[in-house]
Structure formats: structure tokens, C-alpha cells
Design an enzyme around this catalytic site. Structure first.
Site, short mmCIF file in Angstrom:
data_model
loop_
_atom_site.label_atom_id
_atom_site.label_comp_id
_atom_site.label_asym_id
_atom_site.label_seq_id
_atom_site.Cartn_x
_atom_site.Cartn_y
_atom_site.Cartn_z
N HIS A 159 -3.27 6.12 6.94
CA HIS A 159 -2.49 6.71 5.85
C HIS A 159 -0.98 6.56 6.05
O HIS A 159 -0.22 7.10 5.25
CB HIS A 159 -2.85 8.17 5.61
N ASP A 217 0.86 -1.19 0.00
CA ASP A 217 0.00 0.00 0.00
C ASP A 217 0.90 1.24 0.00
O ASP A 217 1.35 1.69 1.04
CB ASP A 217 -0.93 0.01 1.21
N ASP A 233 -2.60 1.40 -6.64
CA ASP A 233 -1.18 1.23 -6.26
C ASP A 233 -0.33 0.76 -7.42
O ASP A 233 0.75 1.28 -7.67
CB ASP A 233 -1.07 0.26 -5.08
N ASP A 271 -1.29 0.89 7.09
CA ASP A 271 -2.38 0.51 6.18
C ASP A 271 -2.17 -0.90 5.65
O ASP A 271 -3.12 -1.70 5.58
CB ASP A 271 -2.44 1.49 5.00
N GLU A 287 2.35 5.08 -0.28
CA GLU A 287 1.99 6.47 -0.05
C GLU A 287 2.70 7.29 -1.11
O GLU A 287 3.85 6.99 -1.47
CB GLU A 287 2.39 6.93 1.35
#
Length: 339
Positions: free
Chosen positions: A283, A124, A224, A288, A126
Site C-alpha cells: 500500500h 498506482d 486509478d 506497489d 494512494e
């Protein structure tokens, strides 16, 4: 960046959906006990639903469908199973318990068994972002986390995390810092994406994923891989990694398995419906990923057979049908230059 991803449009990077079917390939298996089978284990067929064991499973399912919520909870407690979750979730859990019992007994007698990847790797990302994300904004990955699930022991067994230095827009917006908790200092001291990706590849290779053990990538949505990784590889002038070209979109798997609409497949909602609470900082890529892994583990416990359902080809996002045989991601290799 769960809800924030909802505002990202796939067409920005020429990503489209298609019903193109995957080429059929042999499926893999995992032992019902002990260490996972090596990659070379011979495949077995589990498509013959005429076997008597499936009639027994169907009869048990019919009985479970007629049970009330209180009856389900009492039966789960008697079997020392988790009693949390909404009624449909508890039904799935009880059905899975009886199915596994019947299939394990059948396997001992030479009959059908269930199939799994040996490991599932949750990712996941960012990425850089702004509050309104203008249409021409290029998202750059700033955190690369991975959480590894053993599908036999049903445990999180390892994790990886590194921050990444953005190069196109090196200064993070205040909105991005507040949303992700990633500071300017963290990314200033990090390495560029190609260097981090090399260490990701080394991490996967050390665990013999794609060589000794079959594995699959799992994400919370399509963004993603089809957007963030796709854009980042272009910006870094490296080829898109082969091992990440197919993945499990857990939102699709969750919606199909528990028969719920897409609006009920956000991370927070999936956790709530399963009777779980978010652990960590929302986040944060690693947190996550861990919470997505918890959902995946609960789904496996409830009898869901997580498998690849999306892929990317020539910049296009494609669906992989549920009828396609289970196949693992290829062995990871260091990124190659586009030049």
C-alpha cells in the site's frame, strides 16, 4: 491500496463499461537490439499469419503443451530461463522463448516481427480513504508514483514519487495512515495536486515520452484512472490529462494471457503465481508500482504483448479490444483549468 480498491464502486463517478471499439490507428515497433526506435519509425504489418514461421511456432507450442511440469522445468533450466511459477506460467515462458527465436530469425530474413511500446509507465495512486468508505466519500490522491519500464532491456529504468496535499478533507483518517504509511506531516508539507501534476508532466517530457518514444500508462485495475484521477481532476477544477485517457489494465492482461479468472488477478496472487515475492511496504504507492512493474516485466519475458485495453471518455470507462492496433499515449502537456 490493492484490496481496498475492490470496495470502490465505479458508479459513484458515473463510470460504466462498454465494448466500444477504438478507431484503428497505425501501430508502433521497437528494434530487437540496441536503443528503441524513434517515434517516427515506419510501421510494419505483423498480421499475416500465413507466413511459415507461424506454423513452426504452432508446432513448437503443441509439443510444449504435452510436456509435464518436471519436463518444463528441466527444459527451462537447460535454456538458462527462469524455472519459477506454476505449470501454465512455465509453458508460456518456454513458448515465448521459441517464439522470440523464430521471429528474430524471421525478422533477419525480412519476415514478421513482434511489436512493443518503447516504454511502459506504471502508476498506482494512494488516496484518502476511510475504513468503510461511505458512498458519498470523495477520494483525493495523496501519493503520485510512476515507475518506468524499458520494454527492450526489460528493466525498471526510472521512477517518480511525490506526496499530494488533500484539500477537501485535509485531515487523514487513522485508517488511511495505517493502511498507506503516509503521515499527516507528509501531506501537510506537500503541494496541491495541480502543482504535482505539472511536475509529472515535466518528468515525462524530459524523457521524451510521446515525442521521440512511444509509451503507455499501466495500472493495477481500472480505479486509478477511471475513478481516482477522474475525481481528483474535478475537485482540482482541471481537465483530465490527455496522456492518461488510455491505459493497460494489467489485471485484464494477466487474466487473458495466463487464462485465469478475475479472482486470481490481485497483486499478491499474480506475484505468487509467477514465483515472485512482494518487495517493500504493501500500500505504498511507489512500492506497489514497482511490484506491478515486476509483474509486467515477467509477462513481457513470458511473451505477453502488453497493450492498451481500457480508456475513459466523458467520464465513462470503456474497453479497448485486443484487435485494435498498438498506439502510444500522446505527448504530455500541463493541466488546463476547467474554468
Amino acid at each position: 491500496m490493492d484490496e481496498h480498491k475492490e470496495n470502490i464502486h465505479a458508479e459513484d463517478v458515473n463510470v460504466k463499461m462498454s465494448n466500444t471499439r477504438e478507431e484503428a490507428k497505425p501501430c508502433s515497433r521497437i528494434c530487437p537490439a540496441g536503443e528503441p526506435d524513434p517515434q517516427g519509425s515506419p510501421p510494419q504489418s505483423n498480421s499475416d499469419f500465413s507466413h511459415p514461421v507461424y506454423k513452426e511456432i504452432a508446432l513448437a507450442n503443441g509439443h510444449i503443451n504435452r510436456m509435464s511440469k518436471d519436463e518444463l522445468r528441466i527444459k527451462l533450466a537447460e535454456l538458462h530461463l527462469d524455472t519459477r511459477g506454476v505449470k501454465d506460467v512455465m509453458k508460456k515462458r518456454l513458448k515465448s522463448h521459441y517464439k522470440k527465436q523464430k521471429l528474430m530469425q524471421s525478422a533477419a530474413e525480412g519476415g514478421p516481427t513482434d511489436t512493443y511500446y518503447h516504454y511502459i509507465c506504471v502508476v498506482d495512486f494512494e488516496a484518502t480513504c476511510e475504513e468503510d468508505n461511505p458512498s458519498d466519500f470523495h477520494h483525493e490522491i495523496i501519493e503520485f508514483p510512476m515507475v518506468l519500464i524499458n520494454t527492450h532491456t526489460l528493466e525498471i529504468v526510472d521512477s517518480f514519487q511525490e506526496y499530494v496535499k488533500p484539500e477537501l478533507n485535509p485531515q487523514l483518517s487513522d485508517f488511511c495512515v495505517k493502511l498507506t504509511g503516509i503521515t499527516q506531516k507528509m501531506v501537510d508539507e506537500a503541494d496541491p495536486f495541480p502543482d504535482v501534476l505539472q511536475r509529472v508532466v515535466a518528468w515525462l517530457q524530459e524523457r521524451e515520452l510521446g515525442t521521440k518514444y512511444k509509451y503507455a500508462i499501466l495500472t493495477d485495475g481500472a480505479w486509478d484512472m477511471s475513478k481516482f484521477l477522474n475525481i481528483q481532476c474535478r475537485l482540482s477544477r482541471i481537465r483530465y490529462p490527455q496522456f492518461a485517457k488510455k491505459w493497460i489494465n494489467i489485471r485484464k492482461s494477466y487474466g487473458n494471457f495466463y487464462k485465469v479468472p478475475r479472482t486470481q488477478t490481485k497483486l499478491s496472487t499474480m506475484l505468487e503465481k509467477l514465483g515472485l515475492k512482494y518487495e517493500g511496504r504493501p500500500h505504498s504507492g511507489l512500492d506497489d508500482s514497482r511490484n506491478i512493474a515486476r509483474i509486467a516485466l515477467r509477462m513481457l519475458q513470458d511473451g505477453c504483448q502488453l497493450r492498451v485495453n481500457e480508456r475513459i471518455h466523458a467520464g465513462q470507462l470503456l474497453s479497448v479490444p485486443s484487435s485494435a492496433p498498438v498506439e502510444g499515449a500522446p505527448p504530455p502537456h500541463n493541466p488546463r483549468s476547467r474554468d
